[in-house]
Design an enzyme around this catalytic site. Structure first.
Site, PDB file in Angstrom:
ATOM      1  N   HIS A 254       0.833  -1.203   0.000  1.00  0.00           N
ATOM      2  CA  HIS A 254       0.000   0.000   0.000  1.00  0.00           C
ATOM      3  C   HIS A 254       0.869   1.254   0.000  1.00  0.00           C
ATOM      4  O   HIS A 254       1.999   1.235   0.487  1.00  0.00           O
ATOM      5  CB  HIS A 254      -0.884   0.026   1.254  1.00  0.00           C
ATOM      6  CG  HIS A 254      -2.195  -0.655   1.090  1.00  0.00           C
ATOM      7  ND1 HIS A 254      -3.394  -0.012   1.268  1.00  0.00           N
ATOM      8  CD2 HIS A 254      -2.501  -1.931   0.752  1.00  0.00           C
ATOM      9  CE1 HIS A 254      -4.386  -0.866   1.060  1.00  0.00           C
ATOM     10  NE2 HIS A 254      -3.870  -2.041   0.747  1.00  0.00           N
TER      11      HIS A 254
ATOM     12  N   GLU B 140      -6.543  -0.171  -6.041  1.00  0.00           N
ATOM     13  CA  GLU B 140      -7.516   0.757  -5.458  1.00  0.00           C
ATOM     14  C   GLU B 140      -7.056   2.188  -5.697  1.00  0.00           C
ATOM     15  O   GLU B 140      -5.859   2.479  -5.641  1.00  0.00           O
ATOM     16  CB  GLU B 140      -7.649   0.524  -3.939  1.00  0.00           C
ATOM     17  CG  GLU B 140      -8.009  -0.875  -3.522  1.00  0.00           C
ATOM     18  CD  GLU B 140      -6.772  -1.733  -3.278  1.00  0.00           C
ATOM     19  OE1 GLU B 140      -5.657  -1.165  -3.140  1.00  0.00           O
ATOM     20  OE2 GLU B 140      -6.908  -2.961  -3.227  1.00  0.00           O
TER      21      GLU B 140
END
Length: 318
Positions: free
Chosen positions: A38, A106
């Site tokens: 991430h 995402e």
């Protein structure tokens, strides 16, 4: 027989803490590691997000377990040619004990450079082209590529493992499972969905491995464990495509206000009942997963590893 690994959460923990958790996981009897990739955590309560490739380098010196990213998005934030180099180096450091887990990503992590966030079908097209580039580079040959989404010019990987890095594809629905069967060396998903496994295998997955992940919150006080899981990971209960399109941790915090503690309690195994944890793991084994990766929510990692070492793992490995 299903194997059981540990899922290192970069969203919750610092680099040094992740390495220490990996050591504890190996000592507790887990046989493999996943690690998230991430740029941002899902919310500010989670509070961390180290650069995964640096942590993997440290893991290669700290443990003897295989490692896989769960998952890397090689589409927008990082060009697939750079991901190929990172994965090849990780595989060399780990002596071939590395798999590259990939997905379509995402907006939370991928929009940070200011470009557009494509719709899901476009991202899947991008993933297919990205994997073509990565696999070409894994051959060690010089690669030039001019495609719909990416350009590569005179690129060659000099540091790479003897065998190409296996690439597993994340899927959260039937069409994605079919795509994973076609373009991946294995399947990654976060639900004990036997129908998805069957579709993956029928669509070309055959005997390719299927990997599943789940979060738990071990603790001696179940109510407190539920509150911890709700505070840190309520975002996991958001429906549909929201997790793919919300752009910032603050947006996830706003949306997660709609998630109740009762929803989290129903979805996440919380507390210290060994039977409940075993039931959660068994659901994945019965669905046909080859390896299940467990992540402990919260800071009490040592208590979790002691619990799984003594009361859970011995009973699921019969």
């Amino acid at each position: 027989m299903t194997q059981f690994g540990y899922f290192l959460s970069c969203e919750e923990h610092s680099p040094n803490a992740l390495v220490e958790q990996a050591r504890m996981a190996e000592q507790a009897g887990f046989t493999a590691l996943w690690i998230s990739d991430h740029y941002h955590p899902w919310n500010d309560e989670q509070g961390q997000s180290p650069f995964v490739w640096s942590v993997i380098g440290a893991l290669s010196e700290a443990v003897s377990l295989p490692v896989e990213t769960a998952v890397t998005c090689p589409l927008v934030r990082t060009h697939p040619a750079v991901i190929a180099q990172a994965a090849a180096t990780a595989a060399v450091q780990l002596g071939g004990r590395f798999r590259l887990g990939v997905g379509t990503g995402e907006a939370l992590n991928e929009h940070i450079l200011g470009g557009p966030w494509p719709e899901a079908p476009v991202r899947l097209e991008m993933l297919k082209e990205a994997l073509q580039i990565i696999r070409q580079l894994f051959t060690g040959e010089q690669v030039s590529h001019r495609g719909t989404h990416y350009t590569v010019e005179n690129a060659r990987l000099y540091t790479r493992p003897e065998e190409p890095v296996p690439i597993d594809v994340s899927a959260f629905g039937p069409h994605a499972a079919e795509a994973a069967a076609r373009i991946g060396d294995g399947l990654i998903t976060m639900m004990p969905d036997g129908d998805m496994i069957e579709r993956f295998r029928r669509s070309g997955g055959g005997t390719k491995p299927a990997y599943g992940g789940l979060k738990v919150c071990w603790g001696p006080d179940k109510d407190e464990a539920v509150r911890t899981a709700h505070r840190l990971w309520a975002n996991e209960q958001l429906p549909g495509e929201l997790p793919q399109i919300l752009p910032t941790p603050r947006h996830f915090e706003q949306a997660s206000e709609l998630v109740t503690q009762e929803q989290v309690e129903r979805a996440v195994c919380c507390g210290d009942d060994p039977d409940a944890h075993i039931e959660a793991l068994t659901a994945y084994a019965e669905a046909g997963f080859d390896t299940v990766y467990v992540n402990q929510i919260g800071q009490d990692q040592q208590g979790f590893f002691d619990f799984y070492r003594t009361k859970v793992l011995p009973r699921v490995r019969h």
